[in-house]
Write a protein that holds these residues in place. Structure first.
Motif, PDB file in Angstrom:
ATOM      1  N   VAL A 150      18.189  -6.639  16.241  1.00 47.59           N
ATOM      2  CA  VAL A 150      16.906  -7.068  16.794  1.00 47.59           C
ATOM      3  C   VAL A 150      16.689  -8.553  16.530  1.00 47.59           C
ATOM      4  N   GLY A 151      16.292  -9.280  17.554  1.00 44.96           N
ATOM      5  CA  GLY A 151      16.059 -10.718  17.431  1.00 44.96           C
ATOM      6  C   GLY A 151      16.668 -11.446  18.611  1.00 44.96           C
ATOM      7  N   TYR A 152      16.824 -12.755  18.482  1.00 50.75           N
ATOM      8  CA  TYR A 152      17.406 -13.552  19.577  1.00 50.75           C
ATOM      9  C   TYR A 152      17.883 -14.873  18.991  1.00 50.75           C
ATOM     10  N   GLY A 153      18.552 -15.660  19.800  1.00 47.08           N
ATOM     11  CA  GLY A 153      18.982 -16.995  19.378  1.00 47.08           C
ATOM     12  C   GLY A 153      19.969 -16.935  18.228  1.00 47.08           C
ATOM     13  N   ALA A 154      19.667 -17.643  17.157  1.00 45.37           N
ATOM     14  CA  ALA A 154      20.595 -17.749  16.039  1.00 45.37           C
ATOM     15  C   ALA A 154      20.626 -16.503  15.162  1.00 45.37           C
ATOM     16  N   ASN A 155      20.117 -15.366  15.657  1.00 41.13           N
ATOM     17  CA  ASN A 155      20.318 -14.118  14.898  1.00 41.13           C
ATOM     18  C   ASN A 155      21.739 -13.613  15.116  1.00 41.13           C
ATOM     19  N   PHE A 156      22.390 -14.118  16.167  1.00 37.10           N
ATOM     20  CA  PHE A 156      23.781 -13.765  16.453  1.00 37.10           C
ATOM     21  C   PHE A 156      24.023 -12.253  16.383  1.00 37.10           C
ATOM     22  N   HIS A 157      23.126 -11.529  17.100  1.00 36.61           N
ATOM     23  CA  HIS A 157      23.297 -10.081  17.267  1.00 36.61           C
ATOM     24  C   HIS A 157      23.341  -9.326  15.935  1.00 36.61           C
ATOM     25  N   GLY A 158      22.620  -9.819  14.939  1.00 34.44           N
ATOM     26  CA  GLY A 158      22.524  -9.096  13.676  1.00 34.44           C
ATOM     27  C   GLY A 158      23.251  -9.777  12.525  1.00 34.44           C
ATOM     28  N   LEU A 159      24.087 -10.766  12.839  1.00 35.83           N
ATOM     29  CA  LEU A 159      24.839 -11.440  11.775  1.00 35.83           C
ATOM     30  C   LEU A 159      23.895 -12.090  10.774  1.00 35.83           C
ATOM     31  N   SER A 160      22.818 -12.688  11.275  1.00 38.72           N
ATOM     32  CA  SER A 160      21.871 -13.340  10.372  1.00 38.72           C
ATOM     33  C   SER A 160      21.323 -12.347   9.344  1.00 38.72           C
TER      34      SER A 160
ATOM     35  N   SER B 105       0.824  -1.219   0.000  1.00 40.23           N
ATOM     36  CA  SER B 105       0.000   0.000   0.000  1.00 40.23           C
ATOM     37  C   SER B 105       0.854   1.264   0.000  1.00 40.23           C
ATOM     38  N   LYS B 106       2.144   1.140   0.276  1.00 39.18           N
ATOM     39  CA  LYS B 106       3.023   2.311   0.296  1.00 39.18           C
ATOM     40  C   LYS B 106       3.951   2.369  -0.911  1.00 39.18           C
ATOM     41  N   MET B 107       3.840   1.414  -1.834  1.00 38.92           N
ATOM     42  CA  MET B 107       4.821   1.321  -2.919  1.00 38.92           C
ATOM     43  C   MET B 107       4.900   2.596  -3.762  1.00 38.92           C
ATOM     44  N   ASP B 108       3.793   3.277  -3.961  1.00 35.29           N
ATOM     45  CA  ASP B 108       3.831   4.487  -4.785  1.00 35.29           C
ATOM     46  C   ASP B 108       4.783   5.516  -4.200  1.00 35.29           C
ATOM     47  N   MET B 109       4.631   5.758  -2.917  1.00 33.46           N
ATOM     48  CA  MET B 109       5.508   6.724  -2.252  1.00 33.46           C
ATOM     49  C   MET B 109       6.978   6.272  -2.325  1.00 33.46           C
ATOM     50  N   ILE B 110       7.215   4.982  -2.077  1.00 30.24           N
ATOM     51  CA  ILE B 110       8.584   4.455  -2.067  1.00 30.24           C
ATOM     52  C   ILE B 110       9.232   4.601  -3.451  1.00 30.24           C
ATOM     53  N   GLN B 111       8.449   4.349  -4.501  1.00 31.51           N
ATOM     54  CA  GLN B 111       8.995   4.426  -5.865  1.00 31.51           C
ATOM     55  C   GLN B 111       9.466   5.838  -6.211  1.00 31.51           C
ATOM     56  N   LYS B 112       8.978   6.842  -5.499  1.00 31.07           N
ATOM     57  CA  LYS B 112       9.368   8.225  -5.820  1.00 31.07           C
ATOM     58  C   LYS B 112      10.730   8.608  -5.238  1.00 31.07           C
ATOM     59  N   ALA B 113      11.249   7.809  -4.334  1.00 30.24           N
ATOM     60  CA  ALA B 113      12.500   8.178  -3.660  1.00 30.24           C
ATOM     61  C   ALA B 113      13.715   7.993  -4.574  1.00 30.24           C
ATOM     62  N   ASN B 114      14.749   8.798  -4.358  1.00 27.98           N
ATOM     63  CA  ASN B 114      16.010   8.617  -5.085  1.00 27.98           C
ATOM     64  C   ASN B 114      16.749   7.365  -4.634  1.00 27.98           C
ATOM     65  N   CYS B 115      16.543   7.006  -3.375  1.00 24.37           N
ATOM     66  CA  CYS B 115      17.045   5.712  -2.898  1.00 24.37           C
ATOM     67  C   CYS B 115      16.230   5.330  -1.671  1.00 24.37           C
ATOM     68  N   VAL B 116      16.289   4.035  -1.317  1.00 24.24           N
ATOM     69  CA  VAL B 116      15.485   3.507  -0.222  1.00 24.24           C
ATOM     70  C   VAL B 116      16.419   2.926   0.831  1.00 24.24           C
ATOM     71  N   VAL B 117      16.195   3.301   2.097  1.00 26.78           N
ATOM     72  CA  VAL B 117      16.917   2.663   3.201  1.00 26.78           C
ATOM     73  C   VAL B 117      15.997   1.605   3.796  1.00 26.78           C
ATOM     74  N   ALA B 118      16.443   0.328   3.801  1.00 28.39           N
ATOM     75  CA  ALA B 118      15.635  -0.767   4.338  1.00 28.39           C
ATOM     76  C   ALA B 118      16.287  -1.281   5.619  1.00 28.39           C
ATOM     77  N   VAL B 119      15.608  -1.067   6.743  1.00 27.11           N
ATOM     78  CA  VAL B 119      16.147  -1.415   8.060  1.00 27.11           C
ATOM     79  C   VAL B 119      15.407  -2.637   8.581  1.00 27.11           C
ATOM     80  N   ALA B 120      16.136  -3.726   8.873  1.00 29.44           N
ATOM     81  CA  ALA B 120      15.455  -4.936   9.321  1.00 29.44           C
ATOM     82  C   ALA B 120      16.369  -5.817  10.152  1.00 29.44           C
ATOM     83  N   GLY B 121      15.774  -6.454  11.187  1.00 26.97           N
ATOM     84  CA  GLY B 121      16.521  -7.393  12.018  1.00 26.97           C
ATOM     85  C   GLY B 121      16.082  -8.806  11.734  1.00 26.97           C
ATOM     86  N   MET B 122      16.156  -9.649  12.755  1.00 26.85           N
ATOM     87  CA  MET B 122      15.797 -11.060  12.599  1.00 26.85           C
ATOM     88  C   MET B 122      16.374 -11.593  11.284  1.00 26.85           C
TER      89      MET B 122
END
Ligand SMILES: Nc1ncnc2c1ncn2[C@@H]1O[C@H](COP(=O)(O)O)[C@@H](O)[C@H]1O
Ligand SMILES: Nc1ncnc2c1ncn2[C@@H]1O[C@H](COP(=O)(O)O)[C@@H](O)[C@H]1O
Ligand SMILES: Nc1ncnc2c1ncn2[C@@H]1O[C@H](COP(=O)(O)O)[C@@H](O)[C@H]1O
Ligand SMILES: Nc1ncnc2c1ncn2[C@@H]1O[C@H](COP(=O)(O)O)[C@@H](O)[C@H]1O
Ligand SMILES: [Mg+2]
Ligand SMILES: [Mg+2]
Ligand SMILES: [Mg+2]
Ligand SMILES: [Mg+2]
Ligand SMILES: [Mg+2]
Ligand SMILES: [Mg+2]
Ligand SMILES: [Mg+2]
Ligand SMILES: [Mg+2]
Lengths: 208, 208, 208, 208, 208, 208, 208, 208
Positions: A158-168, A118-135
């Protein structure tokens, strides 16, 4: 500022005296200061010397900013979950400090993909996209499959166990089979905001 | 077969003599044999003794199967890319050997997500979904966000560099923030086909 | 709830305000709320707004549940040691929240295998088995060799030294030479309870 | 032989000339030679100089042994699968070379635990037990829970994917919650046979 | 006690109520109790119910022991440095609890090898040697090159940086080119004391 | 081409038949084809069907390109050593295929930094810089400290020992304390060329 | 002091009594004591017994030094950032304690390389250079490319995310393609100061 | 040669044409050439153009050396086993090429420590000691405890299983509790010979 960017203070682990000196020096030289990874305690310390300093406990940014700054171009900062917002804010506020206009689109990860669509229109207008994600960090891959501008991927711890503090999440993003994914360090919102600004400036025809 | 499944032969590294003995013994006891990870050379060896044996170089399955086997229920086996097909075929043919009906939906990863969406109706009908993916393995997360039945995630060693021979995809799948993701070993199509059969049998009301 | 399951709250690291909002919203929409990994402090916070909320310090589940919920089918949740019980309770209570009947069989690991054997009759009756184990995690393999239904293996971070916070148990379970082992993340009781519910529903002929 | 054991040759990577010299020297000094990890090619090489040398392609042991050697005491060498036999034979033949009596009990891992139980009487008679297992290596834990003598655990590199060439089995064995588990290097049958001999000699009242 | 050893309590992470129950039950059944990894707080808790309980803050052992216990045979417990003593005491006191006579030889690592040489006579008399070392763990290799009885190697987490909490010492010991090295988990003094007792009993001709 | 880029073929591990079909289909649809990681053998195979195909054994690119393609903008591709050139060529030729003008500046790593300084003028003119380096990968940090445009860092697997097949260089680049470093997978020249093209297009005001 | 160096105390984790004893003994034997990794609390403890003891909270060195010590030769201690100074001070003060003359050149990493160049004359005069750096640790490589004397590289744990507590910097330094780089453990300023002293003494023609 | 050392050729992975060019250029400029990690095939190639080139298959060094080179000072190169000799020869011959006098002391590891002690007099005379060892790499620690000059530790990839291709020896050496240990990359004999030369020159009062 040989690189066209003001010097930024990485506050973590700085001794009180060093921190004060650098904030005072930079404020005198530049009329503004951007610091990242500052603690509440450092905020109180600096405020005594420079009462106009501002602190945001979410992004942990400690700054003095010039008034009426112009924000140009367009960059989208997205997160997979709500726990990734602190890193995203470090990215967004860094980009804004450097004069970039930022759209925030939070909580659009794979477990709520309809929200992303539902937000793709707005995202497509950007010169670049920053995607922030854990787990497992799949947001970067999904985003890379949908937009044609560069995607700056920020793995979070963000996460726990085998996320190894962001390595995953880091490995997910580095190995993405989607195209146009540029990866920075785990939790490095600052680095993402900096890169986003560089790309935005390219689009604005600046910095030549 | 105390567990309701015929014994399966893991051919890799078996000495010629051991392999022949076990194929002959199992054929006599069960009238059929399923072997995985067999080489071309092992096929030629076994064929001399048991000429009816069949070999598929893609899945590396070496089997003698009873004619007119019934395939019941419904399981979907999906892959992110074409290089994941050999692992997917090990899963699909294992499930079929155990009497499961299988739909194959290949090459529907994040770089071609529209193809995935066009197949969602068929996928939603399955009792469970096997998601086979290498590189960053995001397919499992995407699938888990879309279907309500269990997703069996199979990381593959497809990729290079920091994929660390499948570790990257394994970590992605284990850390997925989508629900209902059951993970097996890297390249373990056999294990996925076995689990899919167990789940399919639950849905058929069998094995009680 | 497109996937047939109510939305669940992962409380860890949520800001107070976000947590309160989501509990209130979900309670209004669904009449019940399930939250995992909640702290004592979060319990006190939510209780002020929603006094009927219940907190279990062992599983760290914070929930409001509808009265007289029916528990159908049959799932067995087993642990190797007593230190694994908190993860097992997260699994069991998650499954119960989603309407699943659960048998608990605790402390039946390899150092007390006779206790396991004395419970095999009950375990064989379950539609699937959740095996929770830390240290070397051998329980999953032993269980997989004995039962014909799927085994959902949950590695825990219990142990020290070269257990690497659960990595050892995770690798054991992913590499198991027993058949029918589905692995989830380290300490991910919630994920196991969710998968167990999905499998139990298959056996009940639900969710089609 | 300050340690009461003849010098043993680790043949792997030895230059031809070095290998010949050491076999000739040891044969002259001791009247017998034990070499491990020898290749077929090294066998042919040594045989030209010392025609009485014997080679076993399974254990890769290349030896000249004194006739009518006595084998005393009692040690049990067990494997989980058939692919672990080459490592087990290195252990067994090393122990026998040093004068130990060895019982071989192969293919008794968790996927065939009834076979293990049927051999427990013989295993209980041993002064110590060598447990050789790859994949997840659960045999060592199961054995440690059943016998009261020391268990020497040998992880093997048998398996694929996340077994990481034996690391998975090594971690399982090092973290075992069963008591009395002594671990050696991955595929180190020689080391296990040596330790087993030391323990057997303790029981025989030797080496004081 | 099917394995000839009383049950031992691993106190770490046990709930207060569980801990009290098990100490009372074991004391009634056996007249003595051995617990490891107990905290000061757990000591105070148990002392209220069982005033005769004894606590050693160095080894963190919490025990009730029968008076006038006989200590037979001979085992040497050695450390590389003084920081390894807490792990060594867990080993020594465990062995003593099970009736073993123990010689303590501390602080004899590679940076003080002359001290090791001056104690070799005493060490050579032991039925087995426990070598406790952190950092690079070279003591086990040095010891293995000097004694002919089994060496039980205990890596400790002592060190910093690339010691990775004991992994470095563990790898050193597992890869030792000296013969007769049996390795246990990082900081697992208990396991070493248990194995040492088993070996000592072999030498005493017990446990058959 | 929803993302504004033609589909690219990752040739590695593709079956012969699949490869031929995709080259024919893409050639018909687009009049050109770009394939990466192709082998000599695959070149000969495709050439039989499409004689105009071109193969570069250094970059392993197998392509049919439209004549008289325009190369716009400016991108610099740099390497630390000569062994990094194959990866750099994959990047450079990918960018050129997509219409980007490329300057090549090879062998300017830290052991020959004066060569780097002598080329800084040319490098500063680029819209972005691709820095390709193996071993310790310090080139990316040095470059990031000197230029104000984005640096795309490509770790290579060049090196030995503790380089862990490129992991060392990857970690160096991800952790760089220089600003504006965007990292891609080990040996992923293609991904770097793609990102460089995206950034170059931003500067050209294209793709809006 | 068989090695020509006084014994040094590693204070971390030492029991109070042990620490006091060793400081008193060494002070009596040598008239001076050097201790590293001491806490504020240990300082207060030792000061009660030896009031002349001196403590530096930055380097965490706790020492009694003979007055009027001569500092000979010349060694340069450099850091990449300000957060690396505590490790650098441990190196510098260790070297000074052993009679070495030290030049300090701090904060000259790749993000401020012009500062490094302005100090090259002084650095070139040293008998050896200690390069202390965290994050990606590129300073060692840059230094190695510029000076002809040995460079002692000290990785620090400064950084976050994929720096893995210093592992990233360690790998960078171990894999450096510059020549003459000698690496010590993460944060091991002491070891670097010791090695620098040994090299300085070689240049002074001492210690033969 | 700004660093006082002739340029050295790392032959591995160099294209034939590049290799020939560099050998010819360096021979013209310097009258001598040192190359490491050369293959037999590269030797034959270069020999056609430069017939005076010499190849040593053990060290894999391919060189043209000036006649009557003086070897000054004194450096000791030691190995733990015979399989480490190829790396040791790379170190020794590199040092000799740069004018250093080298004593070779091979096969003196912990399993033959008496041989080490019998050579201590010679070793103590060296300006520095190169300690080359695989498996657990304890030689470096033992050496560091005995000599007062710097020890350059070279881990080798000799071993199997949990040696992880030399990582085990590297960690041992980096974590050594002995003083004065300078570590280089796994199998990096060249780097050790270079450092040894630098240290030897310091002792000779050269290079100021
Ligand atoms: N959060 C951050 N992560 C990584 N680098 C940062 C961060 N914040 C600031 N920096 C960079 O760190 C450097 C400042 O380091 P320092 O001189 O120690 O304050 C500058 O080059 C900044 O661009
Ligand atoms: N590809 C495979 N991966 C993992 N396990 C397998 C595979 N194929 C067969 N197995 C299992 O391996 C066991 C047979 O091992 P073996 O007795 O060595 O042939 C059986 O329990 C099979 O269920
Ligand atoms: N398979 C093996 N694994 C580990 N060590 C071995 C093995 N075979 C022999 N050894 C030991 O390796 C040493 C011989 O090494 P070398 O002098 O290189 O032949 C002796 O101490 C043997 O006890
Ligand atoms: N320090 C220790 N490390 C490892 N295992 C232990 C330790 N102390 C006791 N154990 C074992 O752990 C088991 C007791 O576990 P629990 O029932 O949780 O108390 C017994 O089998 C003991 O032999
Ligand atoms: Mg894209
Ligand atoms: Mg789902
Ligand atoms: Mg089963
Ligand atoms: Mg036992
Ligand atoms: Mg020995
Ligand atoms: Mg820059
Ligand atoms: Mg240099
Ligand atoms: Mg020394």
């Amino acid at each position: 500022a040989r690189t066209g960017f003001a010097e930024v203070v990485y506050c973590s682990n700085k001794a009180d005296e060093h921190l004060l000196n650098i904030y005072e020096r930079l404020y005198q030289e530049e009329g503004q200061v951007l610091g990242t990874r500052a603690s509440e305690k450092q905020y109180l310390l600096v405020r005594e010397r420079l009462p106009q300093v501002q602190y945001d406990p979410v992004s942990r940014i400690l700054k003095i900013e010039k008034p009426d700054k112009l924000h140009e171009g367009r960059v989208a900062v997205c997160t997979a979950g709500t726990a990734d917002i602190s890193v995203a804010e470090e990215a967004a506020q860094t980009a804004e400090f450097f004069g970039t206009y930022v759209d925030r689109i939070y909580d659009v990860g794979v477990s709520g993909m309809h929200r992303l669509f539902s937000k793709m229109d707005m995202i497509q207008k950007a010169n670049c996209v920053v995607a922030v994600a854990g787990m497992e960090g799949a947001l970067a891959s999904v985003m890379g499959g949908l937009v044609c501008r560069p995607v700056i991927a920020v793995p979070t711890s963000v996460g726990y166990g085998a996320n190894f503090h962001g390595l995953s999440a880091l490995l997910t993003m580095i190995n993405s089979c989607a195209n146009g994914i540029a990866v920075v360090n785990i939790d490095n919102g600052y680095g993402a905001g900096y890169l986003a600004t560089q790309m935005n400036r390219l689009a604005l025809g600046k910095d030549r």
